[in-house]
Design a protein around this motif. Structure first.
Motif, PDB file in Angstrom:
ATOM      1  N   GLU A 114      46.877  44.399  33.494  1.00  0.00           N
ATOM      2  CA  GLU A 114      48.174  43.615  33.781  1.00  0.00           C
ATOM      3  C   GLU A 114      48.323  43.695  35.274  1.00  0.00           C
ATOM      4  OE1 GLU A 114      51.305  44.354  30.550  1.00  0.00           O
ATOM      5  OE2 GLU A 114      51.100  46.175  31.676  1.00  0.00           O
ATOM      6  N   GLU A 115      47.952  44.597  36.141  1.00  0.00           N
ATOM      7  CA  GLU A 115      47.939  44.889  37.528  1.00  0.00           C
ATOM      8  C   GLU A 115      46.956  43.947  37.926  1.00  0.00           C
ATOM      9  OE1 GLU A 115      46.453  47.970  40.663  1.00  0.00           O
ATOM     10  OE2 GLU A 115      48.073  48.806  39.376  1.00  0.00           O
ATOM     11  N   TYR A 116      45.804  43.861  37.598  1.00  0.00           N
ATOM     12  CA  TYR A 116      44.664  42.971  38.109  1.00  0.00           C
ATOM     13  C   TYR A 116      44.924  41.349  37.767  1.00  0.00           C
ATOM     14  CZ  TYR A 116      40.188  40.949  38.975  1.00  0.00           C
ATOM     15  OH  TYR A 116      39.068  40.342  39.462  1.00  0.00           O
ATOM     16  N   THR A 117      45.422  41.227  36.671  1.00  0.00           N
ATOM     17  CA  THR A 117      45.527  39.742  36.161  1.00  0.00           C
ATOM     18  C   THR A 117      46.885  38.932  36.540  1.00  0.00           C
ATOM     19  OG1 THR A 117      46.223  40.185  34.034  1.00  0.00           O
ATOM     20  CG2 THR A 117      43.877  40.046  34.408  1.00  0.00           C
ATOM     21  N   GLY A 118      47.822  39.963  36.725  1.00  0.00           N
ATOM     22  CA  GLY A 118      49.461  39.565  36.870  1.00  0.00           C
ATOM     23  C   GLY A 118      49.973  38.950  35.518  1.00  0.00           C
ATOM     24  N   ILE A 119      49.213  39.053  34.364  1.00  0.00           N
ATOM     25  CA  ILE A 119      49.674  38.749  33.086  1.00  0.00           C
ATOM     26  C   ILE A 119      50.075  40.088  32.162  1.00  0.00           C
ATOM     27  CG2 ILE A 119      48.602  37.592  30.810  1.00  0.00           C
ATOM     28  CD1 ILE A 119      46.615  36.603  32.453  1.00  0.00           C
ATOM     29  N   GLY A 120      51.313  39.834  31.618  1.00  0.00           N
ATOM     30  CA  GLY A 120      51.876  40.773  30.883  1.00  0.00           C
ATOM     31  C   GLY A 120      51.480  40.902  29.577  1.00  0.00           C
ATOM     32  N   ILE A 121      50.934  42.013  29.141  1.00  0.00           N
ATOM     33  CA  ILE A 121      50.207  42.233  27.577  1.00  0.00           C
ATOM     34  C   ILE A 121      51.366  42.943  26.561  1.00  0.00           C
ATOM     35  CG2 ILE A 121      48.390  43.309  26.495  1.00  0.00           C
ATOM     36  CD1 ILE A 121      46.827  43.413  29.328  1.00  0.00           C
ATOM     37  N   ASP A 122      51.227  42.194  25.446  1.00  0.00           N
ATOM     38  CA  ASP A 122      52.410  42.758  24.562  1.00  0.00           C
ATOM     39  C   ASP A 122      51.685  43.892  23.725  1.00  0.00           C
ATOM     40  OD1 ASP A 122      54.410  40.557  24.576  1.00  0.00           O
ATOM     41  OD2 ASP A 122      52.599  39.482  24.648  1.00  0.00           O
ATOM     42  N   TYR A 123      50.605  43.600  23.373  1.00  0.00           N
ATOM     43  CA  TYR A 123      49.760  44.644  22.449  1.00  0.00           C
ATOM     44  C   TYR A 123      48.593  44.997  22.508  1.00  0.00           C
ATOM     45  CZ  TYR A 123      54.036  43.282  19.308  1.00  0.00           C
ATOM     46  OH  TYR A 123      55.459  42.881  18.980  1.00  0.00           O
ATOM     47  N   TRP A 124      48.025  46.154  22.024  1.00  0.00           N
ATOM     48  CA  TRP A 124      46.592  46.219  22.113  1.00  0.00           C
ATOM     49  C   TRP A 124      46.104  46.707  20.651  1.00  0.00           C
ATOM     50  CZ3 TRP A 124      45.422  51.076  20.468  1.00  0.00           C
ATOM     51  CH2 TRP A 124      46.248  52.036  20.376  1.00  0.00           C
ATOM     52  N   LEU A 253      34.295  35.695  31.896  1.00  0.00           N
ATOM     53  CA  LEU A 253      34.292  35.921  33.166  1.00  0.00           C
ATOM     54  C   LEU A 253      32.877  36.361  33.657  1.00  0.00           C
ATOM     55  CD1 LEU A 253      37.759  37.653  33.676  1.00  0.00           C
ATOM     56  CD2 LEU A 253      37.066  35.384  33.576  1.00  0.00           C
ATOM     57  N   SER A 254      32.630  35.945  34.777  1.00  0.00           N
ATOM     58  CA  SER A 254      31.457  36.547  35.704  1.00  0.00           C
ATOM     59  C   SER A 254      31.622  36.785  37.120  1.00  0.00           C
ATOM     60  CB  SER A 254      30.315  35.564  35.212  1.00  0.00           C
ATOM     61  OG  SER A 254      30.791  34.256  36.223  1.00  0.00           O
ATOM     62  N   ALA A 270      34.793  36.825  39.618  1.00  0.00           N
ATOM     63  CA  ALA A 270      35.372  35.451  40.230  1.00  0.00           C
ATOM     64  C   ALA A 270      35.903  34.591  39.237  1.00  0.00           C
ATOM     65  CB  ALA A 270      33.853  34.804  40.841  1.00  0.00           C
ATOM     66  N   PRO A 271      37.024  35.061  38.696  1.00  0.00           N
ATOM     67  CA  PRO A 271      37.882  34.417  37.806  1.00  0.00           C
ATOM     68  C   PRO A 271      38.165  33.183  37.947  1.00  0.00           C
ATOM     69  CG  PRO A 271      39.220  35.929  38.711  1.00  0.00           C
ATOM     70  CD  PRO A 271      38.004  35.930  39.574  1.00  0.00           C
ATOM     71  N   GLY A 272      38.166  32.603  39.219  1.00  0.00           N
ATOM     72  CA  GLY A 272      38.554  31.227  39.608  1.00  0.00           C
ATOM     73  C   GLY A 272      40.173  30.879  39.212  1.00  0.00           C
ATOM     74  N   ASP A 273      40.365  29.976  38.454  1.00  0.00           N
ATOM     75  CA  ASP A 273      41.917  29.959  38.392  1.00  0.00           C
ATOM     76  C   ASP A 273      42.465  30.269  36.946  1.00  0.00           C
ATOM     77  OD1 ASP A 273      40.878  27.748  36.614  1.00  0.00           O
ATOM     78  OD2 ASP A 273      42.084  26.300  37.452  1.00  0.00           O
ATOM     79  N   THR A 274      41.712  30.949  35.987  1.00  0.00           N
ATOM     80  CA  THR A 274      41.986  31.528  34.833  1.00  0.00           C
ATOM     81  C   THR A 274      43.085  32.000  34.771  1.00  0.00           C
ATOM     82  OG1 THR A 274      39.457  31.761  34.136  1.00  0.00           O
ATOM     83  CG2 THR A 274      41.280  32.873  32.891  1.00  0.00           C
ATOM     84  N   PHE A 275      43.417  33.126  35.597  1.00  0.00           N
ATOM     85  CA  PHE A 275      44.676  33.860  35.214  1.00  0.00           C
ATOM     86  C   PHE A 275      46.108  33.102  35.671  1.00  0.00           C
ATOM     87  CE2 PHE A 275      41.631  37.669  36.188  1.00  0.00           C
ATOM     88  CZ  PHE A 275      41.296  37.806  35.231  1.00  0.00           C
ATOM     89  N   GLU A 276      45.678  32.220  36.420  1.00  0.00           N
ATOM     90  CA  GLU A 276      46.970  31.468  37.073  1.00  0.00           C
ATOM     91  C   GLU A 276      47.341  30.350  35.885  1.00  0.00           C
ATOM     92  OE1 GLU A 276      48.719  32.150  39.840  1.00  0.00           O
ATOM     93  OE2 GLU A 276      47.307  33.871  40.157  1.00  0.00           O
ATOM     94  N   LYS A 277      46.290  29.925  35.390  1.00  0.00           N
ATOM     95  CA  LYS A 277      46.595  28.911  34.056  1.00  0.00           C
ATOM     96  C   LYS A 277      47.429  29.730  33.262  1.00  0.00           C
ATOM     97  CE  LYS A 277      43.027  25.529  34.736  1.00  0.00           C
ATOM     98  NZ  LYS A 277      41.803  24.694  34.200  1.00  0.00           N
ATOM     99  N   ILE A 278      46.683  30.969  32.867  1.00  0.00           N
ATOM    100  CA  ILE A 278      47.669  31.596  31.715  1.00  0.00           C
ATOM    101  C   ILE A 278      49.029  32.045  32.021  1.00  0.00           C
ATOM    102  CG2 ILE A 278      47.459  33.792  30.405  1.00  0.00           C
ATOM    103  CD1 ILE A 278      44.537  33.552  30.270  1.00  0.00           C
TER     104      ILE A 278
END
Length: 285
Positions: A114-124, A253-254, A270-278
């Motif tokens: 969550e910290e790295y991507t900026g995306i909230g995760i609901d479940y694991w 990812l690569s 090098a995730p590019g815009d993957t996380f921003e799009k999500i």
């Protein structure tokens, strides 16, 4: 509270096991909980494959290394999904991302991502080598398309390119093979995502009635650890089957290879815009 769909989770989780393992296609539906609206945003599941678990590697799977790490983001209104595949050596919080599971279990891995991507995760949801094999066996094998030769004594793979139906041990071998692959762990991680999508497509084609679905859910719950509420699984599983395979986007990812000060190999993503799009709600193809 959000609702989630299992058939895909079940697939995404399958992949997490081996170094990857787990289930592939989540979906939500407004009819499940009257209070749910599109304003609730995306549903995001973290699928984890632990390298620890009896009988091969005795110990607590929740404290093993996460050799399969996948974020599954679903748009509940558009019924579209994106699966993001993380190489196990990705540098996160100053260390390999797979080590976060060792340090603090699924919750720490979740927090680190969550910290790295900026995306909230609901479940694991987490499974093991044996859990993956059991789920593949209950499906009477998983139909895949082998994209390149896979022959690794260490992984136990012996596959030539083309369609194949993999039993439990062969599914594990497919997901563990990196040494015979041109891009090593990058190819292995991509195959995890491929496997999740193959499982999702097969579940949609074959899990057509209630008894079959109940059996699949029973297999899922007995071969995984998860914080997904139990009372959400069955009704959401029906809804998961509504998502079209062509509406699932896979992002392997690569990045650049490097090493830590101690000499351990790492991947600088090098995730590019993957996380921003999500984060903007743009998921699916």
């Amino acid at each position: 509270m959000r609702r989630l769909v299992t058939a895909i989770v079940a697939s995404g989780v399958l992949v997490g096991a081996l170094a990857g393992a787990a289930v592939a296609a989540l979906s939500l539906h407004a009819d499940v909980r009257p209070g749910f609206t599109k304003d609730d945003g995306l549903l995001v599941i973290l699928a984890i494959g632990s390298d620890i678990g009896p009988p091969q590697r005795p110990g607590d799977p929740l404290k093993g290394r996460a050799d399969g790490i996948h974020l599954i983001a679903v748009d509940p209104e558009a019924q579209r999904a994106t699966i993001v595949n993380f190489p196990r050596d990705s540098l996160v919080r100053g260390n390999k991302v797979n080590a976060q599971l060792v340090y603090g279990g699924p919750e720490q891995l979740k927090a680190a991502l969550e910290e790295y991507t900026g995306i909230g995760i609901d479940y694991w949801a987490l499974t093991t080598f044996r859990g993956l094999e059991n789920m593949a066996e209950k499906m009477e094998g998983v139909e895949v398309v082998i994209d390149q030769p896979m022959h690794s004594k260490d992984a136990g793979s012996h596959f030539d390119p083309g369609p194949a139906r993999l039993n439990g041990p062969d599914s594990l071998a497919y997901l563990r093979d990196r040494k015979s692959q041109p891009r090593g762990d990058f190819d292995r991680t991509r195959h995890h995502g491929d496997f999740m999508r193959f499982v999702h497509a097969q579940l949609r084609a074959e899990q057509s009635d209630l008894p079959q679905l109940v059996r699949m859910l029973a297999t899922f719950t007995s071969n995984t650890a998860t914080d997904i509420p139990a009372d959400q699984l069955l009704p959401l599983a029906f809804l998961a089957l509504e998502i079209e395979p062509e509406d699932v986007l896979q992002v392997p990812l690569s990045g650049g290879l490097g090493s830590t000060s101690g000499g351990a190999s790492i991947v600088r993503l090098a995730p590019g815009d993957t996380f921003e799009k999500i984060k903007a709600g743009q998921v699916g193809p």
